[in-house]
Scaffold this active site. Structure first.
Site, PDB file in Angstrom:
ATOM      1  N   GLU A   1      -2.664   1.845  -7.256  1.00  0.00           N
ATOM      2  CA  GLU A   1      -2.657   3.148  -7.926  1.00  0.00           C
ATOM      3  C   GLU A   1      -3.975   3.531  -8.594  1.00  0.00           C
ATOM      4  O   GLU A   1      -4.016   3.805  -9.790  1.00  0.00           O
ATOM      5  CB  GLU A   1      -1.550   3.165  -8.992  1.00  0.00           C
ATOM      6  CG  GLU A   1      -0.174   3.028  -8.398  1.00  0.00           C
ATOM      7  CD  GLU A   1       0.921   3.002  -9.459  1.00  0.00           C
ATOM      8  OE1 GLU A   1       1.945   3.656  -9.235  1.00  0.00           O
ATOM      9  OE2 GLU A   1       0.758   2.335 -10.500  1.00  0.00           O
TER      10      GLU A   1
HETATM   11  C1  TNX Z   1       4.549   1.209  -9.994  1.00  0.00           C
HETATM   12  S1  TNX Z   1       4.384  -1.329  -8.478  1.00  0.00           S
HETATM   13  C2  TNX Z   1       3.564   0.369 -10.465  1.00  0.00           C
HETATM   14  C3  TNX Z   1       3.633  -0.103 -11.853  1.00  0.00           C
HETATM   15  C4  TNX Z   1       4.756   0.534 -12.610  1.00  0.00           C
HETATM   16  C5  TNX Z   1       5.990   0.592 -11.748  1.00  0.00           C
HETATM   17  C6  TNX Z   1       7.186   1.139 -12.454  1.00  0.00           C
HETATM   18  C7  TNX Z   1       2.951  -1.127  -8.764  1.00  0.00           C
HETATM   19  C8  TNX Z   1       2.060  -1.951  -7.986  1.00  0.00           C
HETATM   20  N1  TNX Z   1       2.609  -0.215  -9.672  1.00  0.00           N
HETATM   21  O1  TNX Z   1       2.410   0.121 -12.505  1.00  0.00           O
HETATM   22  O2  TNX Z   1       4.997  -0.224 -13.749  1.00  0.00           O
HETATM   23  O3  TNX Z   1       5.714   1.391 -10.625  1.00  0.00           O
HETATM   24  O4  TNX Z   1       8.321   1.079 -11.663  1.00  0.00           O
END
Ligand code: TNX
Length: 539
Positions: free
Chosen positions: A354
């Protein structure tokens, strides 16, 4: 007939099971019976139906005839003589039922002359077909023998025996002698990677809480604990060469809580505690995104040279280390070096998820440099599925999480996959619209949803050989106390453990829910705050 306290417990348990009218509990070879007490007679037949109570389901279970009685005077013998095996034997001794009159004094001795009615834990290197984690368990009226090619298998055999005993054994209650139905079990896992992830960044869990979680993982034969040690909202591990990371970056949390962090000694102690239970800790330092806590601790990690304010919200994707300055790579090198030195396991997770503020080429260049650094400290890199856009070394592992992500780039580069599909195994997803904790962006995740899928058929072009296993992440934006974590983890984590351990052809939801039904009482005895899902016919 007069009953002791232990007998009464057994009696009321039997009455409860029979009142539910379960055939398994009230008839057949595994029926719960209460016997008149004599020195040698059990007060209860402890075994649930042979594979009726065990999660994850063993590879094969063959009923035998007769029963083995286990009680305060049962001796535990072990072969091999190593401190590791002696510890496993002592761990088993904790679960040997006592009665009110006899203090716990189970003898744990190196194997010698086999006493009748003893338990034997035997290392047998010839049992190569069981792999490094498999075991055999033979329960006959004459004794209980667990054999395995390696210590992990003996530890898992002990977890199986533990689940055959009444739930109250978890409180070390006075149960009196118990009988286990004669059984022959052969067992080994489907996947090498059976993991859970704790997000200790959004909210912090102190070491004692993490140990409790490790204990629960061990009961379900899980073997990887991924610790998400840094994120925008908090930095949770001491780095001696960058002390502000914890001094400043460790003092925030989602919602403005106090935060916290592990000293290096505390982290090393957690790693050792997990290792004793055959769980390898996988440290994650998320980068280049999810780094606000670091960016708040050191101005030089920001391209504009200005430290960021602490962040206590729940947004994702806004932060990034400056990928064009050398101080960032010095930082990455120091952090990876210090944590790797404390981590005997072969993996280092760099996150990589992300990042919305970098171009694809800048992101890829960063991941490739991080990979070189991780490898230079002798570790194998893991990253969330976004890293597959960079040039990966074939030993780098990709952790699939976005339900719609393709695994093409990972497979093309020869990477193995850890499967953590958010819409199936994200333990922070709500069970249903009524769940007050958790999130819902990947949908509701029922116990059945977490269980009823085949890893080998999840992703186009990804077959069993490319799959290391499954890991269930527990993100903690909405979770504050260990009770909250437990509520989201159980029963789903037990279902995921079975999906990772047991053969696909033997897995049936209807069968799992009947077996899980017996685990609620065990969790209660352990003080676990589990979710009483309507999907499970709790006993
Ligand atoms: C996505 S899963 C994220 C996390 C969040 C989560 C909440 C991932 C690699 N990144 O930063 O905590 O969703 O469900």
């Amino acid at each position: 007939m007069n009953f002791t306290r232990g007998e009464c417990k057994t009696l009321s348990r039997m009455a409860l099971l029979c009142s539910l009218g379960t055939v398994q509990a009230c008839s057949g070879p595994a029926a719960m019976r209460v016997e008149e007490t004599s020195a040698a007679e059990p007060v209860g037949v402890a075994a649930e139906p042979p594979d009726g109570g065990i999660v994850p389901l063993p590879l094969s279970t063959r009923p035998g005839s007769g029963r083995f009685t286990i009680g305060p005077d049962t001796e535990i013998q072990f072969t091999g003589g190593s401190a590791e095996i002696a510890w496993i034997a002592a761990h088993l001794a904790e679960f040997v039922p006592v009665d009110g009159a006899t203090p716990r004094a189970t003898r744990v001795v190196p194997a010698g002359t086999r006493a009748a009615g003893a338990i034997t834990l035997a290392l047998d290197p010839a049992l190569t077909s069981l792999g490094t984690e498999g075991y055999q368990l033979s329960i006959t009226p004459d004794g209980l023998t667990a054999s395995a090619p390696g210590p992990a298998g003996l530890f898992y055999a002990v977890q199986t025996v533990r689940q055959m005993l009444p739930a109250d054994i978890e409180q070390r209650s006075s149960l009196g002698r118990q009988a286990l139905t004669a059984t022959a079990i052969e067992d080994r896992p489907r996947f090498a990677w059976r993991g859970a992830m704790l997000d200790v960044s959004r909210h912090f869990l102190d070491p004692a809480d993490v140990k409790r979680f490790i204990d629960m993982m061990a009961l379900y034969k899980l073997n990887r604990l991924h610790l998400h040690l840094s994120d925008d909202q908090g930095w949770r591990i001491e780095i001696k060469s960058w002390p502000n990371l914890t001094a400043r970056g460790g003092s925030s949390a989602v919602g403005g809580g106090p935060g916290g962090f592990y000293t290096q000694a505390q982290y090393a102690d957690l790693v050792a505690y997990a290792a004793q239970r055959f769980i390898t800790v996988v440290p994650e330092i998320d980068m280049p995104g999810h780094t606000n806590a670091a960016l708040a601790s050191y101005a030089e990690l920001n391209c504009d040279g200005r430290a960021r304010p602490p962040y206590t919200g729940m947004r994702v994707g806004f932060s990034s280390l400056c990928t064009t300055t050398e101080s960032t790579y010095r930082f990455v090198d120091d952090v990876v070096r210090e944590i790797s030195a404390l981590t005997p396991g072969p993996w280092f997770h760099i996150g990589g998820d992300e990042v919305k503020t970098l171009s694809a080429p800048s992101y890829a260049a960063f991941v490739e440099r991080a990979q070189t650094i991780v490898r230079s400290h002798g570790k194998q890199m893991i990253g969330w599925d976004e890293i597959a856009g960079a040039a990966l070394h074939p030993t780098t592992i990709v952790q699939h999480w976005r339900p719609n992500a393709s695994a093409r780039d990972a497979i093309r580069q020869g990477s193995s996959l850890i499967l953590s599909p958010a819409n199936k195994v994200y333990l922070d997803m709500k069970y249903s619209p009524a769940t007050s904790l958790g999130q819902r962006w990947a949908g509701y995740v029922t116990v059945r949803t977490a269980y009823e899928w085949d890893p080998a058929r999840l992703l186009a072009g990804v077959s069993e050989e490319s799959i290391l296993g499954i890991e269930a992440p527990l993100w903690s934006e909405t979770l504050v106390t260990l009770d909250d974590y437990e509520y989201m983890a159980f029963p789903r984590l037990a279902a995921v453990a079975e999906a990772a351990w047991s053969p696909q052809s033997e897995r049936r939801w209807e069968d799992l829910r009947a077996r899980l039904a017996t685990h609620g009482a065990r969790w209660s005895a352990m003080g676990i705050n589990y979710y009483r899902s309507e999907e499970i016919p709790w006993r």
